[in-house]
Design a protein around this motif. Structure first.
Motif, PDB file in Angstrom:
ATOM      1  N   TRP A 114      10.035  16.062  37.338  1.00  0.00           N
ATOM      2  CA  TRP A 114       8.910  15.128  37.384  1.00  0.00           C
ATOM      3  C   TRP A 114       8.843  14.405  38.723  1.00  0.00           C
ATOM      4  CZ3 TRP A 114       9.468   9.995  38.469  1.00  0.00           C
ATOM      5  CH2 TRP A 114      10.763   9.476  38.403  1.00  0.00           C
TER       6      TRP A 114
ATOM      7  N   GLU B  16      16.798  18.837  36.036  1.00  0.00           N
ATOM      8  CA  GLU B  16      16.290  18.087  34.883  1.00  0.00           C
ATOM      9  C   GLU B  16      15.244  17.052  35.265  1.00  0.00           C
ATOM     10  OE1 GLU B  16      19.676  18.088  35.528  1.00  0.00           O
ATOM     11  OE2 GLU B  16      20.175  19.783  34.215  1.00  0.00           O
ATOM     12  N   ALA B  17      15.100  16.770  36.559  1.00  0.00           N
ATOM     13  CA  ALA B  17      14.211  15.684  36.986  1.00  0.00           C
ATOM     14  C   ALA B  17      13.051  16.202  37.825  1.00  0.00           C
ATOM     15  CB  ALA B  17      15.009  14.637  37.763  1.00  0.00           C
TER      16      ALA B  17
ATOM     17  N   ARG C  69       3.673  10.426  40.711  1.00  0.00           N
ATOM     18  CA  ARG C  69       4.534   9.996  39.606  1.00  0.00           C
ATOM     19  C   ARG C  69       5.781   9.285  40.134  1.00  0.00           C
ATOM     20  NH1 ARG C  69       5.934  14.355  35.138  1.00  0.00           N
ATOM     21  NH2 ARG C  69       6.876  12.457  34.257  1.00  0.00           N
TER      22      ARG C  69
ATOM     23  N   THR D  62      16.536  11.787  34.370  1.00  0.00           N
ATOM     24  CA  THR D  62      15.734  12.835  33.748  1.00  0.00           C
ATOM     25  C   THR D  62      14.315  12.383  33.443  1.00  0.00           C
ATOM     26  OG1 THR D  62      17.739  13.751  32.755  1.00  0.00           O
ATOM     27  CG2 THR D  62      15.636  14.463  31.828  1.00  0.00           C
ATOM     28  N   THR D  63      14.168  11.150  32.973  1.00  0.00           N
ATOM     29  CA  THR D  63      12.846  10.690  32.554  1.00  0.00           C
ATOM     30  C   THR D  63      12.267   9.588  33.431  1.00  0.00           C
ATOM     31  OG1 THR D  63      13.893   9.127  31.014  1.00  0.00           O
ATOM     32  CG2 THR D  63      13.283  11.298  30.153  1.00  0.00           C
ATOM     33  N   GLY D  64      12.960   9.198  34.461  1.00  0.00           N
ATOM     34  CA  GLY D  64      12.459   8.123  35.310  1.00  0.00           C
ATOM     35  C   GLY D  64      13.495   7.720  36.338  1.00  0.00           C
TER      36      GLY D  64
END
Length: 213
Positions: free
Chosen positions: A65, A62-63, A71, A152-154
């Motif tokens: 990124w 899920e991560a 990033r 997941t988002t950071g």
């Protein structure tokens, strides 16, 4: 005989360092720091045999990124607001010259995965060849870890190893120094396991090297 070396060093703004610069240099990459506007370009740096980012098994799918170096380390810089904040932690390890390049990479990946799973952090791995003017057996790797857990988002909360001992005690954990000692012992064990797996009798013993919390 295989040589043991594992040092632990903080990457802190208090001494003028940044995680963006550290990651770019270690991986021979180009990383733009969105906080300062600086761009660190080490793409011409020689001697980096391999670089990759390892994520915790529980969040890797899920991560994705966080596999983007720019990033990831910009997120690490954004997450900290203090001028003396620790923005990363670096582990430097000596790799057994008895192993070939593929085997050394397997060893580093195994250690990186254990660090990622143990602390929930991202691990930016860079495998370096021996310095041209130095000992030709000095294969080594740098593992730059985030001080916060990968979400997941950071990046989320501080990892347990970064907590003050009083906060660790509230969670039923021992002092951070004991955690570092356990990691050092685990590296020695892992090296010995990989040496034995590939038919080498060489044996290393941990705890010879120090480090900073």
């Amino acid at each position: 005989m295989a040589i043991y070396h594992l040092s632990v060093k903080p990457v802190s703004r208090g001494v003028g360092r940044s995680s963006t610069a550290a990651s770019a240099y270690r991986a021979a990459a180009r990383v733009a720091d969105e906080r300062t506007g600086e761009t660190f370009d080490y793409t011409r740096k020689r001697g980096v045999e391999h670089a990759e980012i390892v994520l915790p098994s529980a969040t890797a799918s899920e991560a994705g990124w966080a596999r983007d170096r720019q990033r990831l380390w910009n997120a690490a810089e954004r997450a900290e607001h203090r001028k003396d904040a620790r923005v990363a932690r670096e582990y430097e390890v000596a790799l057994p010259y008895e192993l070939n390049a593929t085997q050394r990479l397997e060893l580093v990946r195994a250690f990186a995965q254990e660090l990622a799973d143990r602390h929930g952090c991202a691990v930016d791995v860079a495998v370096h060849a021996p310095h041209r003017e130095g000992d030709t057996r000095n294969h080594h790797a740098h593992l730059l870890t985030t001080t916060r857990a990968v979400a997941t988002t950071g990046l989320g909360t501080k990892t347990d190893i970064e907590l003050k001992d009083t906060d660790r005690a509230r969670k039923g954990l021992g002092p951070a120094r004991a955690e570092v000692t356990a990691i050092r012992e685990r590296w020695a064990t892992l090296v010995n396991e990989h040496l034995a797996q590939h038919g080498h009798a060489a044996d290393v013993i941990g705890l010879q090297d120090g480090g900073q919390l």
